[in-house]
Write a protein that holds these residues in place. Structure first.
Motif, PDB file in Angstrom:
ATOM      1  N   TRP A   1      -6.503   7.908  -4.571  1.00 30.05           N
ATOM      2  CA  TRP A   1      -5.446   8.485  -3.567  1.00 30.05           C
ATOM      3  C   TRP A   1      -4.581   9.414  -4.053  1.00 30.05           C
ATOM      4  O   TRP A   1      -4.307   9.410  -5.522  1.00 30.05           O
ATOM      5  CB  TRP A   1      -4.475   7.237  -2.997  1.00 30.05           C
ATOM      6  N   ILE A  36       0.167   1.952  -6.576  1.00 27.43           N
ATOM      7  CA  ILE A  36      -0.017   2.860  -7.651  1.00 27.43           C
ATOM      8  C   ILE A  36       1.067   3.199  -8.418  1.00 27.43           C
ATOM      9  O   ILE A  36       1.187   3.303  -9.705  1.00 27.43           O
ATOM     10  CB  ILE A  36      -0.748   3.983  -7.057  1.00 27.43           C
ATOM     11  N   TYR A  59      -7.921   2.211 -11.283  1.00 29.51           N
ATOM     12  CA  TYR A  59      -7.257   1.712 -10.095  1.00 29.51           C
ATOM     13  C   TYR A  59      -8.276   1.410  -9.330  1.00 29.51           C
ATOM     14  O   TYR A  59      -9.267   2.237  -9.179  1.00 29.51           O
ATOM     15  CB  TYR A  59      -6.303   2.485  -9.490  1.00 29.51           C
ATOM     16  N   TRP A 109       0.881  -1.290  -0.054  1.00 31.05           N
ATOM     17  CA  TRP A 109       0.120   0.074   0.042  1.00 31.05           C
ATOM     18  C   TRP A 109       0.820   1.199   0.134  1.00 31.05           C
ATOM     19  O   TRP A 109       2.159   1.316  -0.509  1.00 31.05           O
ATOM     20  CB  TRP A 109      -1.096   0.024   1.133  1.00 31.05           C
ATOM     21  N   GLY A 110       0.181   2.548   0.487  1.00 30.34           N
ATOM     22  CA  GLY A 110       1.016   3.536   0.708  1.00 30.34           C
ATOM     23  C   GLY A 110       1.295   4.093  -0.887  1.00 30.34           C
ATOM     24  O   GLY A 110       1.950   5.235  -0.992  1.00 30.34           O
TER      25      GLY A 110
HETATM   26  C1  GLA Z   1      -3.277   3.330   2.106  1.00 29.94           C
HETATM   27  C2  GLA Z   1      -2.839   4.682   2.672  1.00 29.94           C
HETATM   28  C3  GLA Z   1      -3.379   5.730   1.856  1.00 29.94           C
HETATM   29  C4  GLA Z   1      -2.918   5.519   0.483  1.00 29.94           C
HETATM   30  C5  GLA Z   1      -3.096   4.260  -0.001  1.00 29.94           C
HETATM   31  C6  GLA Z   1      -2.658   3.949  -1.279  1.00 29.94           C
HETATM   32  O1  GLA Z   1      -4.462   3.008   2.019  1.00 29.94           O
HETATM   33  O2  GLA Z   1      -3.612   4.648   3.911  1.00 29.94           O
HETATM   34  O3  GLA Z   1      -3.146   6.961   2.173  1.00 29.94           O
HETATM   35  O4  GLA Z   1      -1.630   5.877   0.329  1.00 29.94           O
HETATM   36  O5  GLA Z   1      -2.614   3.191   0.639  1.00 29.94           O
HETATM   37  O6  GLA Z   1      -2.496   2.753  -1.918  1.00 29.94           O
END
Ligand code: GLA
Ligand code: CA
Length: 704
Positions: A668, A147, A263, A142-143
């Motif tokens: 996001w 993406i 996405y 994630w994060g």
């Molecule tokens: C997590 C984070 C979001 C974003 C997504 C991207 O859900 O909490 O802020 O960075 O990952 O996939």
């Protein structure tokens, strides 16, 4: 206030002993007392607006201003790639690595002008990579690791820049499309001559493998949750040639499915490496073998994204290097991305903000309410290494009550009885009345940041209608009366309500232990349910296990971050607003017989969403959504808890940042901000790249 077992990942946590409850309650309440008084009525959009710079977000562009597909007279790349790789025969020239007509990111998408090559974008994630097979449901951590590596048929993140009358998904892997006269068929042209990061051609074979052997295969659940109904019930997909695919739909012109193809629902994986591991083509492999065939340590997994994960040190860092086959360029023909490297420090979710404040990370979505005051204070200090932008769209939390009375998720006798309670309007209302949202808000952050959320679509959308929103403000006495009325009494005098014929009612609340916000809210729900005589047991499951519990229907109640675009944009993912098909909805699906058992208000919501999707008339759409909102909130379709604005923090050295960035809207911020065209001006570059002048290594080199 934390739940210790949370970090362990999987345990059932029984936090409702008298001692524990009293202590937690005291903590919640003392936080509440120090907060300014707040109305528990309809959440106030002005409170959000007050946090944003005035006029920050003026969507003025058209999709074609952002991206187009065209052949340019010449192409270029970082000098070191040509010198160290192309000149040595290690890589074909850039013009041969690009598609016939690459995707061109237009000048309108470059607020600071054309960018410069070099340097590294430094980010932090609280997640951990499970492995690289996202087609089979593995999380890359994630994060935005997701993406940065996945590319999808369409793209919607940057649509926050597009003016409402021009709004439609951006082309991406699908470079163009056309509808048949009757609107039942959609033919899409794929980008021609694009390649995976290992040089293998990208074709309709990748698309069809994702569709047939992942989306349609009942034993596979892709990350992002695409299923057979995601693109409209009964939709079919076929390849007409290497660069042409054709959809067939059950209803005419379902333009909303174009949003679904972004996405994370239609982002194909590399069929040339995945197929040999799939049980249908590899008789020695089980589905678990397939899912786990590409563990996190097996780096350089082929991607279509701008960067390739080329180094992984557990609990330390992911290093991603530029994809030499990336198929996007700027208007001058410079191959993107500008950043040669993308780094992900593997820390905690809370650390994302802290690292940007400290100047050691470049970009983060501030979404931990407890950090807001600190982030704001630090941003105001002269010489702060970062700038902050409160965007217009935020985050919200709800409790989803499992509404399937039909056997979805194979409930045992206890769970089945909870489902039957969940299906009673008085019960849902009682739960909503029991929630002291002011106290929850104050427990998350001091100050005006966190607001009550009534459920339903979010106040920031143009479709939000305050008058149509029914708010059940905190009233425990009324909640108790409702529970009495439906016959839930405490028959043995221990303070907890019983089933008519026996033991105490026990409700399991499934929640993620991965953030303090989730843990605090889960504990709050437990406390407020206890106040009306309902015993809630917390079940913390981390990583993708919470999503798996959701997808398989194995939950009574589910605490969820309502980070769903349908609640924020309505036009994207509108299908998710109601149980439109047997297997598509988050908390109400068909049982083993394939049948949904919709409640009357749900049936009406389904009709409303259908009508919404079938019309382009803006006034009618607004009326329909007002009715939807009334039904959704009067019936407590989900128990809204709190909502809060998100802020983006960005290091000052980064160029190309748009004003008024939402951290989440159509997607996001990591998608919306288009990281492939962020850059650092040459004078500010240096010192942060960890693997300068390297490209991703070959995938699975041993096998070659
Ligand atoms: C997590 C984070 C979001 C974003 C997504 C991207 O859900 O909490 O802020 O960075 O990952 O996939
Ligand atoms: Ca009892």
């Amino acid at each position: 206030m934390t739940v210790k077992n949370g970090a362990a990942g999987n345990g059932m946590v029984e936090a409702s002993t008298a001692m524990r409850t009293a202590a937690a309650m005291a903590a919640l309440l003392s936080a509440a007392c120090s907060a300014p008084p707040q109305s528990a009525g309809v959440a106030d959009p002005e409170a959000t607006a007050a946090l944003m710079p005035a006029g920050a977000l003026k969507p003025t562009l058209a999709p074609e201003d952002l991206v187009s597909f065209r052949r340019l007279p010449a192409y270029s790349e970082p000098v070191w790639v040509t010198r160290d790789f192309v000149a040595k025969g290690l890589l074909p020239p850039v013009s041969k690595r690009l598609p016939r007509e690459p995707l061109v990111v237009g000048p309108a998408a470059m607020p600071d002008g054309t960018g410069h090559y070099g340097d590294a974008l430094r980010q932090v994630t609280g997640g951990r990579p499970e492995g690289w097979n996202y087609s089979a449901g593995q999380s890359q951590g994630w994060g935005g690791v997701d993406i940065g590596t996945m590319e999808c048929l369409t793209r919607t993140g940057p649509l926050f820049l597009v003016r409402p009358d021009a709004l439609r998904p951006l082309p991406n892997l699908a470079k163009s499309w056309s509808w048949s006269k009757d609107g039942l068929q959609l033919t899409m042209n794929l980008v021609e001559g694009a390649r995976w990061s290992d040089g293998h051609p990208f074709t309709s074979d990748d698309v069809m493998f994702y569709w047939t052997d992942n989306v349609l295969d009942p034993q596979v659940s892709p990350l992002g949750g695409a299923g057979p109904d995601t693109f409209g019930q009964g939709s079919k997909l076929e390849a007409l040639g290497p660069y042409t695919i054709r959809w067939t739909f059950q209803r005419p012109f379902p333009e909303d499915v174009l949003y679904q193809m972004a996405y994370g629902k239609f982002c194909p994986g590399p069929a040339h490496v995945l197929r040999p591991q799939h049980p249908r083509y590899n008789k020695r492999n089980s589905y678990a073998d397939y899912r786990n065939a590409f563990p996190a340590a097996r780096v350089n997994f082929p991607v279509m994204g701008a960067w390739v994960v080329s180094e992984y040190r557990p609990d330390d860092i992911l290093i991603l290097r530029r994809n030499p086959y990336y198929w996007k360029v700027d208007a001058e023909g410079q191959q993107l991305p500008y950043f040669d490297e993308l780094q992900y420090r593997l820390l905690g979710w809370n650390d994302r903000d802290i690292q940007v404040i400290a100047g050691t990370s470049d970009l983060a979505n501030v979404e931990v309410p407890g950090n807001y005051v600190e982030v704001l204070e630090q941003a105001a200090r002269p010489g702060a290494p970062f700038r902050i932008a409160f965007g217009p769209r935020g985050a919200a939390y709800s409790v989803l009550l499992n509404l399937s009375g039909n056997g979805w998720g194979e409930p045992d006798a206890r769970a089945q009885r909870i489902r039957q309670l969940n299906r009673l309007p008085e019960f849902r209302q009682a739960i909503s009345l029991a929630m002291d949202r002011r106290t929850l808000a104050a427990a998350l952050a001091k100050g005006p940041f966190v607001l009550p959320y009534a459920g339903g679509i979010l106040p920031e959308t143009p479709f939000f209608d305050a008058a149509a929103t029914r708010v059940f403000a905190h009233d425990a006495a009324q909640a108790r009366r409702l529970l009495d009325r439906i016959g839930l009494k405490d028959t043995d005098g221990d303070g907890l309500r019983n089933f008519a014929d026996g033991g105490n009612i026990e409700i399991v609340l499934t929640a993620s232990p991965d953030t303090a916000t989730d843990r605090t809210l889960a504990e709050g729900v437990l406390i407020f349910a206890r106040e009306i005589g309902l015993r809630v047991i917390l079940r913390f499951v981390g990583g993708t296990q919470r999503d798996a519990a959701n997808a398989s229907g194995q939950f009574d109640w589910l605490l969820t971050r309502a980070n769903s675009t349908e609640l924020i944009t309505v036009v994207q993912g509108a299908d998710a607003l109601a149980p439109m098909g047997p297997y598509s909805h988050a908390f109400h699906r068909a049982g083993p017989d394939g049948q949904l058992d919709l409640l009357p208000y749900e049936t009406e919501m389904v009709e409303i969403v259908r009508a919404f999707q079938a019309t382009r008339d803006p006034a009618l759409r607004r009326r329909l959504m007002a009715r939807y909102q009334a039904l959704s909130t009067e019936n407590v379709n989900a128990v809204g808890l709190v909502r809060f604005p998100g802020a983006l923090v960005v290091n000052r050295r980064i160029g190309g940042v748009f004003g008024g960035m939402p951290i989440f809207m159509f997607n996001w911020a990591e998608d919306a901000i288009m990281r492939e065209r962020l850059f650092v001006p040459p004078a500010k570059q240096g010192g942060v790249e960890l693997r300068p002048r390297t490209l991703p290594g070959c995938f699975d080199c041993k096998a070659r």
